[in-house]
Structures are given as C-alpha cells and as structure tokens.
Motif scaffolding. Structure first.
Motif, PDB file in Angstrom:
ATOM      1  N   ASN A   1      67.450  -6.054  20.268  1.00  0.00           N
ATOM      2  CA  ASN A   1      66.085  -6.306  20.723  1.00  0.00           C
ATOM      3  C   ASN A   1      65.795  -7.806  20.767  1.00  0.00           C
ATOM      4  OD1 ASN A   1      65.403  -3.582  20.956  1.00  0.00           O
ATOM      5  ND2 ASN A   1      64.653  -3.460  18.851  1.00  0.00           N
ATOM      6  N   ALA A   2      65.138  -8.250  21.819  1.00  0.00           N
ATOM      7  CA  ALA A   2      64.589  -9.602  21.864  1.00  0.00           C
ATOM      8  C   ALA A   2      63.190  -9.530  21.274  1.00  0.00           C
ATOM      9  CB  ALA A   2      64.539 -10.112  23.293  1.00  0.00           C
ATOM     10  N   SER A   3      62.929 -10.347  20.265  1.00  0.00           N
ATOM     11  CA  SER A   3      61.628 -10.329  19.587  1.00  0.00           C
ATOM     12  C   SER A   3      60.692 -11.325  20.261  1.00  0.00           C
ATOM     13  CB  SER A   3      61.803 -10.690  18.108  1.00  0.00           C
ATOM     14  OG  SER A   3      62.658  -9.763  17.468  1.00  0.00           O
ATOM     15  N   ILE A   4      59.551 -10.829  20.712  1.00  0.00           N
ATOM     16  CA  ILE A   4      58.601 -11.665  21.436  1.00  0.00           C
ATOM     17  C   ILE A   4      57.239 -11.598  20.767  1.00  0.00           C
ATOM     18  CG2 ILE A   4      57.457 -12.055  23.649  1.00  0.00           C
ATOM     19  CD1 ILE A   4      59.874 -10.723  24.985  1.00  0.00           C
ATOM     20  N   SER A   5      56.658 -12.769  20.529  1.00  0.00           N
ATOM     21  CA  SER A   5      55.322 -12.865  19.957  1.00  0.00           C
ATOM     22  C   SER A   5      54.453 -13.670  20.918  1.00  0.00           C
ATOM     23  CB  SER A   5      55.369 -13.548  18.589  1.00  0.00           C
ATOM     24  OG  SER A   5      54.059 -13.734  18.074  1.00  0.00           O
ATOM     25  N   LEU A   6      53.228 -13.208  21.120  1.00  0.00           N
ATOM     26  CA  LEU A   6      52.330 -13.875  22.060  1.00  0.00           C
ATOM     27  C   LEU A   6      50.935 -13.985  21.465  1.00  0.00           C
ATOM     28  CD1 LEU A   6      51.761 -14.985  24.946  1.00  0.00           C
ATOM     29  CD2 LEU A   6      51.228 -12.631  25.612  1.00  0.00           C
ATOM     30  N   LEU A   7      50.383 -15.204  21.462  1.00  0.00           N
ATOM     31  CA  LEU A   7      48.998 -15.462  21.078  1.00  0.00           C
ATOM     32  C   LEU A   7      48.256 -15.971  22.306  1.00  0.00           C
ATOM     33  CD1 LEU A   7      49.483 -17.261  17.642  1.00  0.00           C
ATOM     34  CD2 LEU A   7      48.189 -15.150  17.984  1.00  0.00           C
ATOM     35  N   VAL A   8      47.068 -15.416  22.565  1.00  0.00           N
ATOM     36  CA  VAL A   8      46.307 -15.782  23.762  1.00  0.00           C
ATOM     37  C   VAL A   8      44.849 -16.018  23.410  1.00  0.00           C
ATOM     38  CG1 VAL A   8      45.618 -15.110  26.098  1.00  0.00           C
ATOM     39  CG2 VAL A   8      47.829 -14.368  25.204  1.00  0.00           C
ATOM     40  N   LEU A   9      44.312 -17.121  23.933  1.00  0.00           N
ATOM     41  CA  LEU A   9      42.879 -17.397  23.882  1.00  0.00           C
ATOM     42  C   LEU A   9      42.391 -17.606  25.316  1.00  0.00           C
ATOM     43  CD1 LEU A   9      42.577 -19.988  20.957  1.00  0.00           C
ATOM     44  CD2 LEU A   9      41.367 -17.805  21.076  1.00  0.00           C
TER      45      LEU A   9
ATOM     46  N   VAL B   1      59.931 -16.539  21.478  1.00  0.00           N
ATOM     47  CA  VAL B   1      61.021 -15.596  21.715  1.00  0.00           C
ATOM     48  C   VAL B   1      62.101 -15.848  20.672  1.00  0.00           C
ATOM     49  CG1 VAL B   1      62.680 -14.699  23.380  1.00  0.00           C
ATOM     50  CG2 VAL B   1      60.507 -15.664  24.189  1.00  0.00           C
ATOM     51  N   ALA B   2      62.547 -14.788  20.022  1.00  0.00           N
ATOM     52  CA  ALA B   2      63.549 -14.912  18.964  1.00  0.00           C
ATOM     53  C   ALA B   2      64.585 -13.804  19.087  1.00  0.00           C
ATOM     54  CB  ALA B   2      62.884 -14.881  17.590  1.00  0.00           C
ATOM     55  N   ASN B   3      65.592 -13.872  18.214  1.00  0.00           N
ATOM     56  CA  ASN B   3      66.687 -12.910  18.167  1.00  0.00           C
ATOM     57  C   ASN B   3      67.529 -12.938  19.432  1.00  0.00           C
ATOM     58  OD1 ASN B   3      68.171 -11.001  16.696  1.00  0.00           O
ATOM     59  ND2 ASN B   3      67.204  -9.297  17.764  1.00  0.00           N
ATOM     60  N   ILE B   4      67.656 -14.141  20.021  1.00  0.00           N
ATOM     61  CA  ILE B   4      68.511 -14.328  21.185  1.00  0.00           C
ATOM     62  C   ILE B   4      69.900 -14.754  20.691  1.00  0.00           C
ATOM     63  CG2 ILE B   4      68.857 -15.629  23.313  1.00  0.00           C
ATOM     64  CD1 ILE B   4      66.447 -13.785  23.401  1.00  0.00           C
ATOM     65  N   PRO B   5      70.970 -14.113  21.177  1.00  0.00           N
ATOM     66  CA  PRO B   5      72.320 -14.492  20.724  1.00  0.00           C
ATOM     67  C   PRO B   5      72.640 -15.948  21.030  1.00  0.00           C
ATOM     68  CG  PRO B   5      72.366 -12.426  21.957  1.00  0.00           C
ATOM     69  CD  PRO B   5      70.995 -12.996  22.130  1.00  0.00           C
ATOM     70  N   ALA B   6      73.622 -16.474  20.331  1.00  0.00           N
ATOM     71  CA  ALA B   6      74.024 -17.862  20.552  1.00  0.00           C
ATOM     72  C   ALA B   6      74.357 -18.086  22.015  1.00  0.00           C
ATOM     73  CB  ALA B   6      75.228 -18.190  19.678  1.00  0.00           C
TER      74      ALA B   6
END
Length: 215
Positions: free
Chosen positions: A90-98, A195-200
């Motif tokens: 899984n690619a971990s994605i976090s998003l904050l929006v104002l 975006v996190a958990n992306i392979p090298a």
C-alpha cells in the motif's frame, strides 16, 4: 521510511476554470491574507516547507467576491524508477486541506509497469456545502473553513510496479456575498499532501507532472 511532502504553492499547483479542457495555468500565492485564516503547519523534519494560500488571482476578483466563484486546483506527481516488489503493498497518503469556503476533492493513484498503466484507484473527499449558493444557509460559527480537513488513504499497489503517479484535484468554492469585495469576501486554498511507503527508487526521480482533470 521517507515521507514525500507536496504543498500548495505557485510552482506545482495548477488552476483551471470550469469548462477548461486541461490544466495550463499555475496558481498564484495570496498576499495579505486575513488574520482569521488558519494555517497548516508541517512538523519536523522539513519544518520550513510551509503550504501557501493560493488562488487563481491575487486577490479574488471583485465580481467573484460578489457572485461567488468556483475554481479547480490540480497537482500531479510521478514516482519513477521504483524498485519492483515481489508482493503487493500500500502507498500511504495523507492529505490536509483548508478552503475558504468549501471544497470537493478527488485523488487518483495510478500504477505502471514499464510505462504500461496496470492499476487505477480513485478516492473522493468532500467538506462543507459544495453548492455555490451554500453560504446563504451555512451554519456557524465555527465554520468549515476554520478547520483543516484530514484524510488518510492506503492505496493498493500491485507487485512489479515501477512507477506510481498521484493526481489530486480540488474543487474550491467561495460563497457569494452581496456587494462583496476581495477584502470582505476573500477566497483561498491551502493543502499538504504526504506520500509514504514508497519502495526505494533506483534512479531518484520524484517530480511534479501536469495534472489530469478528475472532475
């Protein structure tokens, strides 16, 4: 694990009007933003990477402040040259929006194997009344624009993927204000995409690309 951060700014964020067939115009940074507007803060590391308040013009047009305005903001990101994995992840994605005042958003995650599209996952995000007339009946305070909306997504990536593309588009709505002015009825968008958990990456190639239309 590396965290790749992408912020609202006048470099990587595009803006379009309804009816445009593509993104061709970069957003602009807002100056003299209202003191009552909140801010998205980036924690360490990279604390200096601060999201900017942006819009199509600086400030909103007089007509837009009076009758309301809808604009679409897009971001495109490519993670190229990924180390292929033997199993799915899984690619971990976090998003904050104002957004002042409300928004609807779409996120698309595409996987490629040797330039061939192999997977697509799409996600919808919404906060506030997204009708252009919503401000007339909006309840508050507190109002939706006073707080950041947060979304966390685990997007599946198939085994063997060599490139991941992440596309974000936000439909930002500024409610109308009778006889409103850019000072009395400002508009703006601010976001932080991680975006996190992306392979090298074999060949370091994480870059902005022109976004696609998601609405």
């Amino acid at each position: 694990m590396a965290i790749y951060r992408f912020i609202s700014n006048s470099v990587g964020t595009y803006v379009r009007e309804a009816g445009d067939l593509s993104f061709s115009e970069l957003a602009v940074k807002l100056t003299n933003t209202p003191e009552v507007w909140p801010e998205i803060k980036v924690l360490m590391p990279l604390a200096a990477l601060k999201p900017e308040w942006i819009w199509q013009t600086n400030p909103i047009t007089t007509v837009g402040a009076s009758v309301g305005q809808i604009r679409y903001f897009g971001r495109g990101i490519s993670f190229l040259g990924l180390q292929p994995q033997a199993t799915a992840y899984n690619a971990s994605i976090s998003l904050l929006v104002l957004v002042d005042d409300a928004f609807s958003g779409k996120l698309r995650v595409e996987g490629y194997i040797l330039d061939q599209l192999t997977s697509t996952n799409s996600y919808d995000i919404t906060e506030g009344d997204v009708s252009i007339r919503g401000g007339i009946n909006s309840l508050g305070p507190p109002y939706k624009w006073q707080f950041a909306s947060k979304y966390t997504i685990e997007s599946p990536i198939i085994a063997g993927t060599t490139e991941i593309r992440v596309y974000l588009e936000i439909e930002a709505i500024n409610y109308p204000q009778e006889k409103g002015t850019p000072q009395s009825n400002p508009a703006g968008l601010q976001y932080l995409l991680e975006v996190a958990n992306i392979p090298a990456v074999n060949t370091s190639s994480v870059s902005d690309i022109v976004p696609v239309l998601l609405f």
